[in-house]
Design an enzyme around this catalytic site. Structure first.
Site, PDB file in Angstrom:
ATOM      1  N   HIS A  80       0.848  -1.202   0.000  1.00  0.00           N
ATOM      2  CA  HIS A  80       0.000   0.000   0.000  1.00  0.00           C
ATOM      3  C   HIS A  80       0.878   1.245   0.000  1.00  0.00           C
ATOM      4  O   HIS A  80       1.710   1.408   0.880  1.00  0.00           O
ATOM      5  CB  HIS A  80      -0.903   0.014   1.237  1.00  0.00           C
ATOM      6  CG  HIS A  80      -2.104  -0.863   1.102  1.00  0.00           C
ATOM      7  ND1 HIS A  80      -3.244  -0.708   1.843  1.00  0.00           N
ATOM      8  CD2 HIS A  80      -2.343  -1.914   0.273  1.00  0.00           C
ATOM      9  CE1 HIS A  80      -4.138  -1.614   1.485  1.00  0.00           C
ATOM     10  NE2 HIS A  80      -3.608  -2.367   0.548  1.00  0.00           N
ATOM     11  N   TYR A 392       3.972   6.489  10.131  1.00  0.00           N
ATOM     12  CA  TYR A 392       3.118   5.353   9.744  1.00  0.00           C
ATOM     13  C   TYR A 392       3.926   4.284   8.997  1.00  0.00           C
ATOM     14  O   TYR A 392       3.762   3.090   9.239  1.00  0.00           O
ATOM     15  CB  TYR A 392       1.938   5.839   8.887  1.00  0.00           C
ATOM     16  CG  TYR A 392       0.868   4.785   8.754  1.00  0.00           C
ATOM     17  CD1 TYR A 392       0.011   4.501   9.810  1.00  0.00           C
ATOM     18  CD2 TYR A 392       0.724   4.048   7.586  1.00  0.00           C
ATOM     19  CE1 TYR A 392      -0.961   3.506   9.699  1.00  0.00           C
ATOM     20  CE2 TYR A 392      -0.242   3.056   7.459  1.00  0.00           C
ATOM     21  CZ  TYR A 392      -1.079   2.799   8.530  1.00  0.00           C
ATOM     22  OH  TYR A 392      -2.034   1.807   8.426  1.00  0.00           O
TER      23      TYR A 392
HETATM   24  C1  PHB Z   1      -5.635  -4.745  11.074  1.00  0.00           C
HETATM   25  O1  PHB Z   1      -5.770  -4.941   9.849  1.00  0.00           O
HETATM   26  O2  PHB Z   1      -5.933  -5.600  11.906  1.00  0.00           O
HETATM   27  C2  PHB Z   1      -5.150  -3.428  11.542  1.00  0.00           C
HETATM   28  C3  PHB Z   1      -4.699  -2.511  10.609  1.00  0.00           C
HETATM   29  C4  PHB Z   1      -4.253  -1.267  11.029  1.00  0.00           C
HETATM   30  C5  PHB Z   1      -4.262  -0.960  12.378  1.00  0.00           C
HETATM   31  C6  PHB Z   1      -4.697  -1.885  13.304  1.00  0.00           C
HETATM   32  C7  PHB Z   1      -5.140  -3.133  12.892  1.00  0.00           C
HETATM   33  O3  PHB Z   1      -3.854   0.273  12.776  1.00  0.00           O
END
Ligand code: PHB
Ligand code: RFL
Length: 397
Positions: A80, A392
């Site tokens: 992504h 991130y």
């Molecule tokens: C998940 O896909 O479980 C997931 C994705 C992003 C997050 C937390 C959990 O910040």
């Protein structure tokens, strides 16, 4: 699956916990010629039934490749290069690659990472003892630490050079460190996440973190045909009270109307509630015992940092141990400081994302306006977007 290995009486690094931290450490050390034994309290099926993280930073992706456990991830994982933030009816796409000079994240479930690590360990004949009960760690601050545990009613003892506590938040390793040595820092949030997994196509081709009057929601995925959704919930909620229909209705009410209108619903495969907590233990080392992953720290899942922090700990610990066996102990001596420096930055980011995007009724109208101002600022400032994006995708190791 290979036949169970007999458990040796001695190893170089004894690893407590067969989750992602413990398995990754074991794999990286074995590839460097260092012996390990992993003691896991649960069965392998149980470990592989836990649905948790879904987003891997580049650093973790690289580490899995170095561990020789990345082949399926490279084939099936979704790269992504963007993520969305929704605020009430507004949406903002952050172009992660553009904002960070080309960095991306990999969407690939923790369950799959763990399964791939088990397969890699099996292929190398790694020793993993499942259903190891009453693990106890002894003489961790002396020169000859050892562990005892029970299996099938028999007591076993394993001597080792070092112990890695990779046994999660509720494990035994952290509790082995005397209370007057450990400092803990904790913030418990007044809500949790109710999550479901369902074999329906994701509502969007990128993740959406949504802050709505009704509370936080996250649209995530495991593949083009499997979705993972979360909504903020009260800590009093019980999962049994949430039928699939009730969940889908609540999720739609937490999302901008154009997103809600595209939701594809279906029966859930898994449904669970997780409390949210920020927690750090200092130091992450006591004598010959080293803590890594959730055993040492917890973040709320809002920034997708928990599993990734476990991976950066394992990077510092595995290189420290490998260098030690090659004659240079500097990395091992400085493990706790180096790991904690990165841990605290990830704690800050996860706390900030959580504070920005969740509903805190006790913060009142002023708090809600601050969240709106945060979103408007983010929308108008490339610098603010770059700051979110660089955290991130993951700060450097
Ligand atoms: C998940 O896909 O479980 C997931 C994705 C992003 C997050 C937390 C959990 O910040
Ligand atoms: P784990 O995975 O808890 O594994 C620890 C293992 O140790 C075993 N154990 C013991 N073994 C022997 N003796 C004992 N006394 C033992 N006590 C425990 C346990 O059975 C277990 O197998 O810790 P580890 O390896 O440090 O891995 C950490 C990650 O699991 C965790 O940080 C992430 O799942 C957090 N997390 C997320 N992280 C991300 O980076 N990105 C995400 O998108 C993300 N989403 C999430 C998450 C965690 C969630 N929950 C449920 C807490 C979403 C959720 C909902």
């Amino acid at each position: 699956m290979s036949a169970p290995m007999p458990c040796p009486a001695k190893t170089q690094v004894l690893i407590v916990g067969g989750g992602p931290s413990g398995l990754l450490l074991s794999q990286l050390l074995h590839r460097a010629g260092i012996d390990t034994v992993v003691l896991e309290r649960r069965s392998r099926d149980y470990v592989l039934s836990r649905i948790r993280a879904g987003v891997l930073e580049q650093g973790m992706v690289d580490l899995l490749r170095r561990a020789g456990a990345a082949e399926r991830m490279d084939r099936e994982g979704l790269v992504h290069d963007g993520v969305e933030i929704a605020f009430e009816e507004d949406r903002l796409r952050l172009d992660l690659a553009d904002l960070t000079g080309g960095k991306t994240v990999m969407v690939y479930g923790q369950t799959e990472v763990t399964a791939d690590l088990y397969a890699a360990r099996d292929a190398m004949g790694g020793v993993i003892v499942h259903e190891a009960e009453n693990v106890a760690l002894h003489d961790v601050d002396g020169d000859a630490p050892y562990a005892t545990f029970e299996k099938n009613g028999e007591t076993h003892r394993i001597a080792c050079d070092f112990i890695a506590g990779c046994d999660g938040f509720h494990g035994v390793a952290r509790q082995t460190i005397p209370a007057d040595v450990l400092k803990t820092f904790e913030l418990v949030y007044p809500f949790g996440w109710l999550g479901i997994l369902a074999d329906v196509p994701p509502v969007n081709d990128e993740l959406i973190y949504a802050c709505h009057d009704k509370g936080f929601a996250l649209c995530s995925m495991r593949s083009q045909t499997r979705s993972r959704y979360y909504i903020q919930c009260s800590l009093e909620e019980k999962v049994e009270d949430w039928s699939d229909d009730r969940f889908w209705e609540a999720l739609a009410a937490h999302l901008p109307a154009d997103v809600a209108g595209k939701l594809v619903t279906g029966p859930s495969i898994e449904k669970s509630i997780a409390p949210l907590r920020s927690f750090v233990t200092e130091p992450m080392r006591h004598g010959r015992l080293f803590l890594a992953g959730d055993a040492a720290h917890i973040v709320p899942p809002t920034g997708a940092k928990g599993l990734n922090l476990a991976a950066s700990d394992i990077h510092y610990l595995s290189t420290g141990l490998i260098d030690h066996y090659r004659g240079d102990s500097t990395g091992l001596e400085t493990y706790s400081q180096r790991a904690l420096a990165r841990v605290w930055k990830a704690e800050r980011f996860s706390w900030w994302m959580t504070t920005f995007l969740h509903r805190f009724p006790e913060k009142g109208a002023f708090g809600a306006r601050m969240q709106r101002a945060e979103f408007d600022y983010l929308k108008s400032s490339r610098a603010a977007q770059a700051s979110l994006a660089e955290n991130y995708v993951g700060l450097p190791y």
